[in-house]
Design a protein around this motif. Structure first.
Motif, PDB file in Angstrom:
ATOM      1  N   ALA A   1     -19.929 -11.269   0.357  1.00  0.00           N
ATOM      2  CA  ALA A   1     -20.179 -12.704   0.507  1.00  0.00           C
ATOM      3  C   ALA A   1     -19.051 -13.513  -0.119  1.00  0.00           C
ATOM      4  O   ALA A   1     -18.594 -14.505   0.452  1.00  0.00           O
ATOM      5  CB  ALA A   1     -21.521 -13.077  -0.114  1.00  0.00           C
ATOM      6  N   LEU A   2     -18.598 -13.086  -1.285  1.00  0.00           N
ATOM      7  CA  LEU A   2     -17.494 -13.773  -1.959  1.00  0.00           C
ATOM      8  C   LEU A   2     -16.227 -13.688  -1.134  1.00  0.00           C
ATOM      9  O   LEU A   2     -15.495 -14.681  -0.996  1.00  0.00           O
ATOM     10  CB  LEU A   2     -17.283 -13.182  -3.349  1.00  0.00           C
ATOM     11  N   SER A   3     -15.953 -12.534  -0.571  1.00  0.00           N
ATOM     12  CA  SER A   3     -14.767 -12.368   0.271  1.00  0.00           C
ATOM     13  C   SER A   3     -14.800 -13.336   1.448  1.00  0.00           C
ATOM     14  O   SER A   3     -13.791 -13.959   1.794  1.00  0.00           O
ATOM     15  CB  SER A   3     -14.693 -10.920   0.762  1.00  0.00           C
ATOM     16  N   TYR A   4     -15.954 -13.477   2.052  1.00  0.00           N
ATOM     17  CA  TYR A   4     -16.106 -14.450   3.136  1.00  0.00           C
ATOM     18  C   TYR A   4     -15.871 -15.861   2.614  1.00  0.00           C
ATOM     19  O   TYR A   4     -15.142 -16.655   3.218  1.00  0.00           O
ATOM     20  CB  TYR A   4     -17.498 -14.330   3.752  1.00  0.00           C
TER      21      TYR A   4
ATOM     22  N   PRO B   1     -12.414 -22.633   3.647  1.00  0.00           N
ATOM     23  CA  PRO B   1     -12.076 -23.743   2.748  1.00  0.00           C
ATOM     24  C   PRO B   1     -13.196 -24.746   2.478  1.00  0.00           C
ATOM     25  O   PRO B   1     -13.415 -25.134   1.330  1.00  0.00           O
ATOM     26  CB  PRO B   1     -10.897 -24.424   3.453  1.00  0.00           C
ATOM     27  N   SER B   2     -13.927 -25.163   3.492  1.00  0.00           N
ATOM     28  CA  SER B   2     -14.954 -26.180   3.278  1.00  0.00           C
ATOM     29  C   SER B   2     -16.117 -25.651   2.425  1.00  0.00           C
ATOM     30  O   SER B   2     -16.483 -26.284   1.426  1.00  0.00           O
ATOM     31  CB  SER B   2     -15.448 -26.719   4.619  1.00  0.00           C
ATOM     32  N   PRO B   3     -16.698 -24.497   2.774  1.00  0.00           N
ATOM     33  CA  PRO B   3     -17.753 -23.962   1.904  1.00  0.00           C
ATOM     34  C   PRO B   3     -17.242 -23.614   0.504  1.00  0.00           C
ATOM     35  O   PRO B   3     -17.967 -23.808  -0.483  1.00  0.00           O
ATOM     36  CB  PRO B   3     -18.234 -22.705   2.636  1.00  0.00           C
ATOM     37  N   LEU B   4     -16.017 -23.147   0.411  1.00  0.00           N
ATOM     38  CA  LEU B   4     -15.466 -22.810  -0.897  1.00  0.00           C
ATOM     39  C   LEU B   4     -15.375 -24.055  -1.775  1.00  0.00           C
ATOM     40  O   LEU B   4     -15.771 -24.023  -2.949  1.00  0.00           O
ATOM     41  CB  LEU B   4     -14.096 -22.156  -0.757  1.00  0.00           C
ATOM     42  N   GLN B   5     -14.912 -25.159  -1.217  1.00  0.00           N
ATOM     43  CA  GLN B   5     -14.837 -26.395  -1.997  1.00  0.00           C
ATOM     44  C   GLN B   5     -16.226 -26.864  -2.411  1.00  0.00           C
ATOM     45  O   GLN B   5     -16.431 -27.314  -3.540  1.00  0.00           O
ATOM     46  CB  GLN B   5     -14.120 -27.500  -1.214  1.00  0.00           C
TER      47      GLN B   5
ATOM     48  N   PHE C   1     -18.775 -24.920  -2.950  1.00  0.00           N
ATOM     49  CA  PHE C   1     -19.172 -24.011  -4.034  1.00  0.00           C
ATOM     50  C   PHE C   1     -18.551 -24.467  -5.349  1.00  0.00           C
ATOM     51  O   PHE C   1     -19.228 -24.521  -6.375  1.00  0.00           O
ATOM     52  CB  PHE C   1     -18.749 -22.580  -3.698  1.00  0.00           C
ATOM     53  N   PHE C   2     -17.261 -24.801  -5.324  1.00  0.00           N
ATOM     54  CA  PHE C   2     -16.598 -25.284  -6.540  1.00  0.00           C
ATOM     55  C   PHE C   2     -17.274 -26.554  -7.052  1.00  0.00           C
ATOM     56  O   PHE C   2     -17.521 -26.698  -8.252  1.00  0.00           O
ATOM     57  CB  PHE C   2     -15.116 -25.555  -6.295  1.00  0.00           C
ATOM     58  N   ASP C   3     -17.562 -27.471  -6.149  1.00  0.00           N
ATOM     59  CA  ASP C   3     -18.185 -28.737  -6.537  1.00  0.00           C
ATOM     60  C   ASP C   3     -19.565 -28.515  -7.152  1.00  0.00           C
ATOM     61  O   ASP C   3     -19.911 -29.132  -8.161  1.00  0.00           O
ATOM     62  CB  ASP C   3     -18.303 -29.676  -5.339  1.00  0.00           C
ATOM     63  N   LEU C   4     -20.354 -27.654  -6.541  1.00  0.00           N
ATOM     64  CA  LEU C   4     -21.711 -27.412  -7.026  1.00  0.00           C
ATOM     65  C   LEU C   4     -21.752 -26.590  -8.308  1.00  0.00           C
ATOM     66  O   LEU C   4     -22.603 -26.809  -9.163  1.00  0.00           O
ATOM     67  CB  LEU C   4     -22.546 -26.719  -5.945  1.00  0.00           C
ATOM     68  N   SER C   5     -20.843 -25.637  -8.427  1.00  0.00           N
ATOM     69  CA  SER C   5     -20.879 -24.726  -9.569  1.00  0.00           C
ATOM     70  C   SER C   5     -20.094 -25.232 -10.772  1.00  0.00           C
ATOM     71  O   SER C   5     -20.347 -24.796 -11.896  1.00  0.00           O
ATOM     72  CB  SER C   5     -20.339 -23.356  -9.165  1.00  0.00           C
TER      73      SER C   5
ATOM     74  N   LEU D   1     -13.033 -18.321 -10.754  1.00  0.00           N
ATOM     75  CA  LEU D   1     -13.589 -17.419  -9.757  1.00  0.00           C
ATOM     76  C   LEU D   1     -12.827 -16.097  -9.740  1.00  0.00           C
ATOM     77  O   LEU D   1     -13.433 -15.025  -9.714  1.00  0.00           O
ATOM     78  CB  LEU D   1     -13.562 -18.081  -8.380  1.00  0.00           C
ATOM     79  N   ARG D   2     -11.508 -16.172  -9.800  1.00  0.00           N
ATOM     80  CA  ARG D   2     -10.701 -14.940  -9.822  1.00  0.00           C
ATOM     81  C   ARG D   2     -10.988 -14.115 -11.067  1.00  0.00           C
ATOM     82  O   ARG D   2     -11.121 -12.897 -10.990  1.00  0.00           O
ATOM     83  CB  ARG D   2      -9.216 -15.272  -9.742  1.00  0.00           C
ATOM     84  N   LEU D   3     -11.081 -14.780 -12.217  1.00  0.00           N
ATOM     85  CA  LEU D   3     -11.323 -14.068 -13.473  1.00  0.00           C
ATOM     86  C   LEU D   3     -12.700 -13.417 -13.532  1.00  0.00           C
ATOM     87  O   LEU D   3     -12.872 -12.373 -14.165  1.00  0.00           O
ATOM     88  CB  LEU D   3     -11.166 -15.013 -14.664  1.00  0.00           C
ATOM     89  N   ARG D   4     -13.666 -14.043 -12.886  1.00  0.00           N
ATOM     90  CA  ARG D   4     -15.051 -13.572 -13.008  1.00  0.00           C
ATOM     91  C   ARG D   4     -15.596 -12.955 -11.718  1.00  0.00           C
ATOM     92  O   ARG D   4     -16.795 -12.770 -11.579  1.00  0.00           O
ATOM     93  CB  ARG D   4     -15.936 -14.745 -13.426  1.00  0.00           C
ATOM     94  N   ALA D   5     -14.710 -12.582 -10.810  1.00  0.00           N
ATOM     95  CA  ALA D   5     -15.144 -12.078  -9.499  1.00  0.00           C
ATOM     96  C   ALA D   5     -16.012 -10.836  -9.587  1.00  0.00           C
ATOM     97  O   ALA D   5     -16.824 -10.590  -8.697  1.00  0.00           O
ATOM     98  CB  ALA D   5     -13.933 -11.818  -8.608  1.00  0.00           C
ATOM     99  N   ASP D   6     -15.897 -10.074 -10.650  1.00  0.00           N
ATOM    100  CA  ASP D   6     -16.730  -8.874 -10.775  1.00  0.00           C
ATOM    101  C   ASP D   6     -17.899  -9.060 -11.740  1.00  0.00           C
ATOM    102  O   ASP D   6     -18.648  -8.126 -12.009  1.00  0.00           O
ATOM    103  CB  ASP D   6     -15.889  -7.676 -11.196  1.00  0.00           C
ATOM    104  N   ASP D   7     -18.081 -10.268 -12.242  1.00  0.00           N
ATOM    105  CA  ASP D   7     -19.168 -10.590 -13.170  1.00  0.00           C
ATOM    106  C   ASP D   7     -20.479 -10.701 -12.383  1.00  0.00           C
ATOM    107  O   ASP D   7     -20.585 -11.522 -11.466  1.00  0.00           O
ATOM    108  CB  ASP D   7     -18.839 -11.910 -13.867  1.00  0.00           C
TER     109      ASP D   7
END
Length: 92
Positions: A13-16, A21-25, A27-31, A38-44
């Protein structure tokens, strides 16, 4: 589903997400996190749970992700229950 299997589903799901770009932004806005976080914690597991929560909160977006990743529609909810905060709860 065990936690390792759930992490694999969430990583798909993260890879998708990072390729959209739009859903990713959104996600950033909401989270409140950014790309570096995200890169640092991708396996958290907690971060991966948040990614699944993001998709589970929007059925249309969830279905798009599942279709694009060739994932069964129930897999994200099953995976979410196996990650931190999931408590075995059923998603509706």
């Amino acid at each position: 589903m065990n936690e390792e299997q759930a992490k694999i589903v969430a990583l798909r799901a993260l890879s998708y997400l990072v390729g959209e770009p739009s859903p990713l932004q959104r996600f950033f806005d909401l989270s409140g996190i950014d790309g570096a976080d995200l890169r640092l914690r991708a396996d958290d597991p907690a971060m991966l749970a948040g990614v699944l929560d993001f998709f589970l909160g929007d059925e249309a977006q969830l279905l798009q992700m599942c279709q694009a990743t060739d994932m069964a529609g129930e897999m994200p909810a099953r995976a979410r229950r196996s990650l931190p905060g999931g408590h075995g709860e059923e998603w509706s």
